[in-house]
Design an enzyme around this catalytic site. Sequence first.
Site, PDB file in Angstrom:
ATOM      1  N   MET A 241       1.970 -39.180 -11.851  1.00 24.58           N
ATOM      2  CA  MET A 241       1.011 -40.263 -11.660  1.00 24.58           C
ATOM      3  C   MET A 241       0.124 -39.978 -10.444  1.00 24.58           C
ATOM      4  O   MET A 241      -0.523 -40.882  -9.908  1.00 24.58           O
ATOM      5  CB  MET A 241       1.711 -41.612 -11.500  1.00 24.58           C
TER       6      MET A 241
ATOM      7  N   ALA B  59      -1.047 -38.738  -6.522  1.00 27.13           N
ATOM      8  CA  ALA B  59      -0.595 -38.865  -5.127  1.00 27.13           C
ATOM      9  C   ALA B  59       0.470 -37.806  -4.870  1.00 27.13           C
ATOM     10  O   ALA B  59       1.573 -38.091  -4.412  1.00 27.13           O
ATOM     11  CB  ALA B  59      -0.092 -40.269  -4.830  1.00 27.13           C
ATOM     12  N   LEU B  60       0.116 -36.565  -5.167  1.00 25.98           N
ATOM     13  CA  LEU B  60       1.090 -35.480  -5.200  1.00 25.98           C
ATOM     14  C   LEU B  60       1.597 -35.116  -3.809  1.00 25.98           C
ATOM     15  O   LEU B  60       0.899 -35.256  -2.809  1.00 25.98           O
ATOM     16  CB  LEU B  60       0.476 -34.257  -5.866  1.00 25.98           C
TER      17      LEU B  60
ATOM     18  N   HIS C 243       6.389 -32.802  -6.086  1.00 24.46           N
ATOM     19  CA  HIS C 243       5.676 -32.498  -7.328  1.00 24.46           C
ATOM     20  C   HIS C 243       5.402 -30.994  -7.452  1.00 24.46           C
ATOM     21  O   HIS C 243       5.556 -30.409  -8.530  1.00 24.46           O
ATOM     22  CB  HIS C 243       4.331 -33.237  -7.379  1.00 24.46           C
TER      23      HIS C 243
ATOM     24  N   GLN D 105       3.843 -49.103 -17.517  1.00 27.54           N
ATOM     25  CA  GLN D 105       5.102 -49.174 -16.777  1.00 27.54           C
ATOM     26  C   GLN D 105       5.005 -50.050 -15.534  1.00 27.54           C
ATOM     27  O   GLN D 105       5.913 -50.037 -14.691  1.00 27.54           O
ATOM     28  CB  GLN D 105       5.604 -47.772 -16.422  1.00 27.54           C
TER      29      GLN D 105
ATOM     30  N   GLU E 242      14.752 -34.756 -10.552  1.00 29.18           N
ATOM     31  CA  GLU E 242      16.029 -35.464 -10.530  1.00 29.18           C
ATOM     32  C   GLU E 242      16.000 -36.673  -9.595  1.00 29.18           C
ATOM     33  O   GLU E 242      16.897 -37.512  -9.665  1.00 29.18           O
ATOM     34  CB  GLU E 242      17.154 -34.509 -10.132  1.00 29.18           C
TER      35      GLU E 242
ATOM     36  N   GLN F 280      11.304 -37.418  -1.290  1.00 29.46           N
ATOM     37  CA  GLN F 280       9.854 -37.512  -1.275  1.00 29.46           C
ATOM     38  C   GLN F 280       9.373 -38.298  -2.495  1.00 29.46           C
ATOM     39  O   GLN F 280       9.825 -38.088  -3.614  1.00 29.46           O
ATOM     40  CB  GLN F 280       9.230 -36.125  -1.237  1.00 29.46           C
TER      41      GLN F 280
ATOM     42  N   SER G 175       5.687 -40.739  -3.888  1.00 24.63           N
ATOM     43  CA  SER G 175       4.335 -41.218  -3.609  1.00 24.63           C
ATOM     44  C   SER G 175       4.362 -42.573  -2.919  1.00 24.63           C
ATOM     45  O   SER G 175       3.499 -42.885  -2.094  1.00 24.63           O
ATOM     46  CB  SER G 175       3.533 -41.301  -4.912  1.00 24.63           C
ATOM     47  N   ARG G 176       5.358 -43.397  -3.236  1.00 24.24           N
ATOM     48  CA  ARG G 176       5.430 -44.730  -2.638  1.00 24.24           C
ATOM     49  C   ARG G 176       5.880 -44.698  -1.174  1.00 24.24           C
ATOM     50  O   ARG G 176       5.796 -45.718  -0.492  1.00 24.24           O
ATOM     51  CB  ARG G 176       6.348 -45.643  -3.466  1.00 24.24           C
TER      52      ARG G 176
END
Length: 290
Positions: free
Chosen positions: A35, A37-38, A42, A66, A153, A189, A191-192
């Site tokens: 989604m 905001a790597l 990622h 989602q 994971e 890690q 994005s949020r």
Amino acid sequence: MTEKSVAIVRSRVALQQQVRAWKAAGETVGFVPTMGALHAGHISLVEKAKEFASRVVVSIFVNPAQFAPGEDFDTYPRREDEDLALLKAAACDAVYLPTVAEMYPDGSVTDVRVNGMSDLLDGIYRPHFFYGVATVVARLFLHAQPDVAVFGEKDYQQLQIIRRMVRDLGFPVEIIGGDTKRDGDGLAQSSRNLYLSAEERRTAGALFAALHRASVRLSRGAIPSEVLDEARAFVLTAGFKSVDYIALVDPGTLQALPADSPLPAGTAARLLGAAWLGRTRLIDNVSVTL
């Protein structure tokens, strides 16, 4: 050395043309859905995909299906230019940037639901979430036609749900799990993590610390119910606002394991947790060796 170019693709038709050309040349295709905001987590999935395929496609799509009303769809970080620069540096072959209309054509009414597994753990607190995930991933698989796909994971429940969906529907895609990338204090890690204040960020590693300590205690024969209670208390004492769950489950089915006596040696187990730090909900998980 000439820097490798990255194809920027915004339509299903264009993506499938590119994938067909690669496969006609005898190449294999790896896929990493995101989604945006790597971050380094990622990119580690991109590197993992390159181990299993000669070409790698990454999708960036903030999936409205989602997010429930009142969640952070509108404020979810979107950084297309920065993301593309990271993917170019990682030698990704193509980036798929579909619109909502491309993913959900006008009048679209078809959803994919992995019942049971989607209603546990995170599904209790976000009952819409995994139905939206399964639906968009199924559509992305049809668009990208990958040979392998890599999921982190860190989102362990999501990984297992996608594996079940692929098995049940017969998608010709091998699902690979990528290791969780962590900061120095153990924080997974995400994005949020961008939502965390400086003070909250100093506290955030406590969730992993609690899960790690619980895993060690369980491996030494502690009673699961006591270990889970201790982990919840540790997270709250550290400064988290609330704990949605800290659970010990079968890693394949996600069903809760018996908690009233030590687990027998050789039992497959996974610890998963979700907790609120201020306005940010963090999730994490660790394996348990018995």
